[in-house]
Design an enzyme around this catalytic site. Structure first.
Site, PDB file in Angstrom:
ATOM      1  N   PHE A 142       0.805  -1.232   0.000  1.00 39.17           N
ATOM      2  CA  PHE A 142       0.000   0.000   0.000  1.00 39.17           C
ATOM      3  C   PHE A 142       0.830   1.269   0.000  1.00 39.17           C
ATOM      4  O   PHE A 142       0.291   2.361  -0.165  1.00 39.17           O
ATOM      5  CB  PHE A 142      -0.993   0.015   1.174  1.00 39.17           C
ATOM      6  CG  PHE A 142      -0.346   0.149   2.544  1.00 39.17           C
ATOM      7  CD1 PHE A 142       0.004  -0.961   3.266  1.00 39.17           C
ATOM      8  CD2 PHE A 142      -0.100   1.407   3.079  1.00 39.17           C
ATOM      9  CE1 PHE A 142       0.589  -0.837   4.529  1.00 39.17           C
ATOM     10  CE2 PHE A 142       0.492   1.544   4.331  1.00 39.17           C
ATOM     11  CZ  PHE A 142       0.837   0.406   5.053  1.00 39.17           C
ATOM     12  N   GLN A 144       5.025   3.038  -0.651  1.00 39.39           N
ATOM     13  CA  GLN A 144       6.444   2.864  -0.935  1.00 39.39           C
ATOM     14  C   GLN A 144       7.189   3.989  -0.226  1.00 39.39           C
ATOM     15  O   GLN A 144       6.967   5.169  -0.522  1.00 39.39           O
ATOM     16  CB  GLN A 144       6.681   2.957  -2.445  1.00 39.39           C
ATOM     17  CG  GLN A 144       8.137   3.051  -2.850  1.00 39.39           C
ATOM     18  CD  GLN A 144       8.815   1.701  -2.833  1.00 39.39           C
ATOM     19  OE1 GLN A 144       8.473   0.815  -3.594  1.00 39.39           O
ATOM     20  NE2 GLN A 144       9.784   1.531  -1.944  1.00 39.39           N
ATOM     21  N   ALA A 146      11.014   5.628   1.102  1.00 36.16           N
ATOM     22  CA  ALA A 146      12.334   5.748   0.484  1.00 36.16           C
ATOM     23  C   ALA A 146      13.157   4.510   0.799  1.00 36.16           C
ATOM     24  O   ALA A 146      14.098   4.162   0.107  1.00 36.16           O
ATOM     25  CB  ALA A 146      13.024   6.985   1.030  1.00 36.16           C
ATOM     26  N   PHE A 147      12.768   3.822   1.841  1.00 40.34           N
ATOM     27  CA  PHE A 147      13.613   2.797   2.410  1.00 40.34           C
ATOM     28  C   PHE A 147      13.022   1.404   2.233  1.00 40.34           C
ATOM     29  O   PHE A 147      13.729   0.418   2.146  1.00 40.34           O
ATOM     30  CB  PHE A 147      13.774   3.167   3.888  1.00 40.34           C
ATOM     31  CG  PHE A 147      14.646   2.278   4.706  1.00 40.34           C
ATOM     32  CD1 PHE A 147      15.840   1.796   4.223  1.00 40.34           C
ATOM     33  CD2 PHE A 147      14.259   1.955   5.995  1.00 40.34           C
ATOM     34  CE1 PHE A 147      16.640   0.988   5.007  1.00 40.34           C
ATOM     35  CE2 PHE A 147      15.065   1.147   6.791  1.00 40.34           C
ATOM     36  CZ  PHE A 147      16.246   0.663   6.290  1.00 40.34           C
ATOM     37  N   GLY A 148      11.727   1.322   2.128  1.00 43.98           N
ATOM     38  CA  GLY A 148      11.096   0.009   2.001  1.00 43.98           C
ATOM     39  C   GLY A 148       9.689   0.110   1.458  1.00 43.98           C
ATOM     40  O   GLY A 148       9.157   1.194   1.269  1.00 43.98           O
ATOM     41  N   LYS A 149       9.138  -1.055   1.201  1.00 47.67           N
ATOM     42  CA  LYS A 149       7.780  -1.115   0.678  1.00 47.67           C
ATOM     43  C   LYS A 149       6.860  -1.588   1.794  1.00 47.67           C
ATOM     44  O   LYS A 149       7.220  -2.485   2.548  1.00 47.67           O
ATOM     45  CB  LYS A 149       7.758  -2.086  -0.498  1.00 47.67           C
ATOM     46  CG  LYS A 149       6.483  -2.071  -1.280  1.00 47.67           C
ATOM     47  CD  LYS A 149       6.535  -3.046  -2.439  1.00 47.67           C
ATOM     48  CE  LYS A 149       7.512  -2.588  -3.498  1.00 47.67           C
ATOM     49  NZ  LYS A 149       7.559  -3.540  -4.639  1.00 47.67           N
ATOM     50  N   ASP A 262      13.553  12.938  11.393  1.00 47.25           N
ATOM     51  CA  ASP A 262      12.739  13.002  10.169  1.00 47.25           C
ATOM     52  C   ASP A 262      11.267  13.151  10.532  1.00 47.25           C
ATOM     53  O   ASP A 262      10.406  12.474   9.981  1.00 47.25           O
ATOM     54  CB  ASP A 262      12.983  11.745   9.321  1.00 47.25           C
ATOM     55  CG  ASP A 262      12.571  11.947   7.859  1.00 47.25           C
ATOM     56  OD1 ASP A 262      12.304  13.105   7.472  1.00 47.25           O
ATOM     57  OD2 ASP A 262      12.531  10.952   7.119  1.00 47.25           O
TER      58      ASP A 262
HETATM   59  N1  ATP Z   1       2.103   1.267  10.679  1.00 44.66           N
HETATM   60  C1  ATP Z   1       1.648   1.891   9.582  1.00 44.66           C
HETATM   61  N2  ATP Z   1       0.332   1.940   9.325  1.00 44.66           N
HETATM   62  C2  ATP Z   1      -0.155   2.577   8.228  1.00 44.66           C
HETATM   63  N3  ATP Z   1       0.638   3.212   7.342  1.00 44.66           N
HETATM   64  C3  ATP Z   1       1.964   3.202   7.540  1.00 44.66           C
HETATM   65  C4  ATP Z   1       2.540   2.545   8.657  1.00 44.66           C
HETATM   66  N4  ATP Z   1       3.882   2.717   8.619  1.00 44.66           N
HETATM   67  C5  ATP Z   1       4.122   3.459   7.523  1.00 44.66           C
HETATM   68  N5  ATP Z   1       2.988   3.750   6.860  1.00 44.66           N
HETATM   69  C6  ATP Z   1       2.855   4.522   5.610  1.00 44.66           C
HETATM   70  O1  ATP Z   1       3.919   4.176   4.744  1.00 44.66           O
HETATM   71  C7  ATP Z   1       4.705   5.325   4.426  1.00 44.66           C
HETATM   72  C8  ATP Z   1       6.176   4.944   4.346  1.00 44.66           C
HETATM   73  O2  ATP Z   1       6.581   4.340   5.572  1.00 44.66           O
HETATM   74  P1  ATP Z   1       7.992   4.630   6.253  1.00 44.66           P
HETATM   75  O3  ATP Z   1       8.109   6.111   6.475  1.00 44.66           O
HETATM   76  O4  ATP Z   1       8.168   3.771   7.422  1.00 44.66           O
HETATM   77  O5  ATP Z   1       8.964   4.185   5.099  1.00 44.66           O
HETATM   78  P2  ATP Z   1      10.372   4.755   4.762  1.00 44.66           P
HETATM   79  O6  ATP Z   1      10.938   3.841   3.747  1.00 44.66           O
HETATM   80  O7  ATP Z   1      11.123   4.946   6.013  1.00 44.66           O
HETATM   81  O8  ATP Z   1       9.976   6.126   4.066  1.00 44.66           O
HETATM   82  P3  ATP Z   1      10.435   7.653   4.150  1.00 44.66           P
HETATM   83  O9  ATP Z   1      11.879   7.672   4.290  1.00 44.66           O
HETATM   84  O10 ATP Z   1       9.967   8.190   2.830  1.00 44.66           O
HETATM   85  O11 ATP Z   1       9.711   8.305   5.300  1.00 44.66           O
HETATM   86  C9  ATP Z   1       4.392   6.336   5.529  1.00 44.66           C
HETATM   87  O12 ATP Z   1       4.516   7.660   5.060  1.00 44.66           O
HETATM   88  C10 ATP Z   1       2.964   6.009   5.906  1.00 44.66           C
HETATM   89  O13 ATP Z   1       2.086   6.718   5.053  1.00 44.66           O
END
Ligand code: ATP
Length: 533
Positions: A142, A144, A146-149, A262
């Site tokens: 659902f 994406q 920057a770090f994971g899906k 962040d």
């Molecule tokens: N526990 C959760 N429940 C619902 N949505 C989530 C959850 N964790 C993350 N998300 C959604 O997924 C998106 C990306 O998650 P996350 O920030 O952990 O990934 P990331 O790879 O660290 O991204 P970034 O560096 O872009 O912030 C979040 O902006 C949020 O919208």
């Protein structure tokens, strides 16, 4: 619990600049990476990255920023991928190492995780958090980051969010950086327990894929919520409640000596009880007090100037970001929305630009934002102070709702009789102008507006300040001479929903309502303007 002592051990390790525990978290390693990808906005205002001694202009697409650094494996962010019914982010973090390469499609990635032929590897110090994959049902992707899906799923009967990180093949350096991120997030989440921090459920390492599972936020992120509202501000009371949640979560994080680094609306999740929890601890760090820290992450629109400029920084960078988030909640808008992220960073650093605070913003909130994003980190308040200031503001709003946003509809006669029936008005007798609850009986016209399910505002108009009294009210322009004041009425007194309640009275003799209504209704919009201001 055991994790508590681990984090304490980590603190000691960082102070000494060494590998910690079983070699899990070497902050020095992260700092070295930073030396290789030095990004700065110089005083002339050009944004550059220097790569191994060379220099390259940055490519900027929306708010996604990345330096093309082969040594660290930091890639350009190419924008967002959206999935059906997805969450999405407007600003990827700066210098997050290793966007997922998508060598495997999402099904293959999920299958790799679930395939029992691939052994589950140890989480080292955090083995007790290893997921039992037999209890995990993978759902659809659902979001994406920057770090994971991100995938939805169910773990042991509970709705969960599953972050999958694909280990890059043929790029051991990048794989190492991603592994550090994974370990960092696991370590942080395993040690953070607070109602306003997303709850960690477990993690799992397989040879090609890493996975982090947290509770699932049904409401998505605050940014998504604001986008759905199409730039309409959040109702003030809710905005303040959400801001308090965030500030309390951050107070806890800072209390442990950590920096999130962040904090942004994408990383703030909304749960079904409307509470907000802070997520994404992949780049959070222990604060190194002696030397300050040098930046390697963050997202420009929310990033403190000292971090943008690669100057040493401390926990106050999170306070700056919080100020921007508070502004988002109050305005409903994306910060610096008419600028690219890099233009915003430039304006913040070189021209001291900050988001424009709306004129009708409560002074107390405006003061909090202004202090939070002060260029001098020492002037910025602590999160404990912010919680205190927000709670006082919350109280102030209940007591004085002049600037609150409200809905109403007018149902004059019905509501009039409702008042006369003394539902709300048990303490006001409008017909006689006397009241068991009011000491000043000169209020001849009282408008009670239910702001929301929690409180009323009651506007009392003193007809005696009119040139002529109620007998000529309908032929005058009564508003010009009226005195309008606000009285608070506690929620418990509220018995009607979303109605404008009007009561009319004269202190000397009963006023026939039929004579009064046209005037009162024409008065009401003027009074609303007063309240709205
Ligand atoms: N526990 C959760 N429940 C619902 N949505 C989530 C959850 N964790 C993350 N998300 C959604 O997924 C998106 C990306 O998650 P996350 O920030 O952990 O990934 P990331 O790879 O660290 O991204 P970034 O560096 O872009 O912030 C979040 O902006 C949020 O919208």
């Amino acid at each position: 619990m055991a994790e508590g002592s681990k984090i304490a051990g980590f603190l000691v390790g960082v102070a000494g600049g060494n590998v910690v525990g079983n070699g899990l978290y070497d902050v020095g390693f992260y700092q070295k990476l930073d030396e290789g990808s030095n990004m700065s906005i110089d005083s002339v205002g050009s944004l550059q990255t220097s790569i191994d001694g060379g220099s390259a202009a940055m490519s900027v697409e929306n708010s996604s920023v990345g330096s093309n650094n082969s040594r660290t494996g930091i890639l350009h962010h190419t924008g967002l991928r959206l999935f059906p019914g997805s969450n999405f982010s407007l600003g990827h973090s700066v210098l997050r190492p290793g966007r997922v390469s998508h060598a495997m499609n999402e099904d293959a990635l999920a299958q790799t995780l679930m395939d029992p032929r691939y052994p589950t590897e140890s989480l080292e110090n955090y083995d007790e958090w290893t997921l039992d994959l037999r209890k995990l049902n993978m759902g659809v992707a659902f979001a994406q980051g920057a770090f994971g899906k991100l995938y939805r799923g169910i773990y042991d009967g509970e709705d969960v969010a599953i972050k999958l990180l694909e280990k890059p093949e043929n790029d051991p350096e990048r794989a190492l950086v991603m592994e550090q991120q994974f370990r960092q997030e696991v370590m942080m989440l395993a040690n953070l327990k607070h109602p306003n921090i997303v709850r960690f459920i477990g993690a799992c390492r397989k040879p090609m894929v890493w996975c982090i599972v947290t509770e699932y936020a049904k409401g998505g992120s605050v940014r998504q919520f604001l986008m759905k509202r199409q730039n309409r501000s959040v109702p003030l009371k809710l905005a303040i409640k959400q801001a308090i949640d965030i500030a309390k979560g951050m107070e806890y994080v800072h209390g442990l000596g950590l920096i999130h680094r962040d904090l942004k609306s994408d990383n703030l999740l909304i749960f079904s009880d409307k509470s907000i929890k802070i997520a994404d601890f992949g780049v959070a760090r222990i604060e190194v007090k002696t030397e300050g820290m040098t930046p390697e992450t963050g997202t420009y629109r929310w990033m403190a100037p000292e971090m943008i400029q690669h100057r040493p920084y401390n926990q106050k960078v999170d306070v700056y970001s919080f100020g921007i988030v508070l502004w988002e909640l109050i305005t409903g808008m994306l910060p610096f929305q008419n600028m690219t992220a890099v233009q915003a960073a430039f304006a913040v650093v070189n021209r001291g630009v900050r988001p424009i605070i709306p004129q009708d913003c409560l002074p107390a909130l405006s003061q909090i934002m202004t202090r939070c994003w002060d260029p001098d980190p020492d002037v910025r308040p602590s999160f404990s102070d912010i919680v205190g200031m927000l709670e006082s503001t919350q109280e102030e709003i209940v007591n004085s709702v002049r600037r609150a946003r409200f809905r109403c509809c007018i149902q004059p006669m019905m509501i009039y009789y409702k008042l006369m029936d003394a539902d709300l008005i048990t303490c006001y007798d409008f017909t006689n102008g006397v009241s068991s609850g009011m000491t000043d009986y000169s209020y001849d016209c009282v408008l009670s507006i239910l702001m929301n399910s929690d409180f009323f505002v009651c506007i009392a108009v003193d007809v005696s300040k009119c040139q002529k009294r109620d007998s000529t009210l309908s032929s005058q322009n009564p508003t010009s001479a009226f005195t309008v004041s606000c009285l608070k009425i506690p929620a418990a007194s509220a018995t009607t929903n979303n109605h404008l309640c009007i009561g009319v009275g004269d202190s000397q003799q009963p006023s026939p309502p039929s004579l009064m209504w046209s005037s009162i209704i024409s008065v009401h919009s003027a009074i609303f303007d007063v309240v709205r201001r």
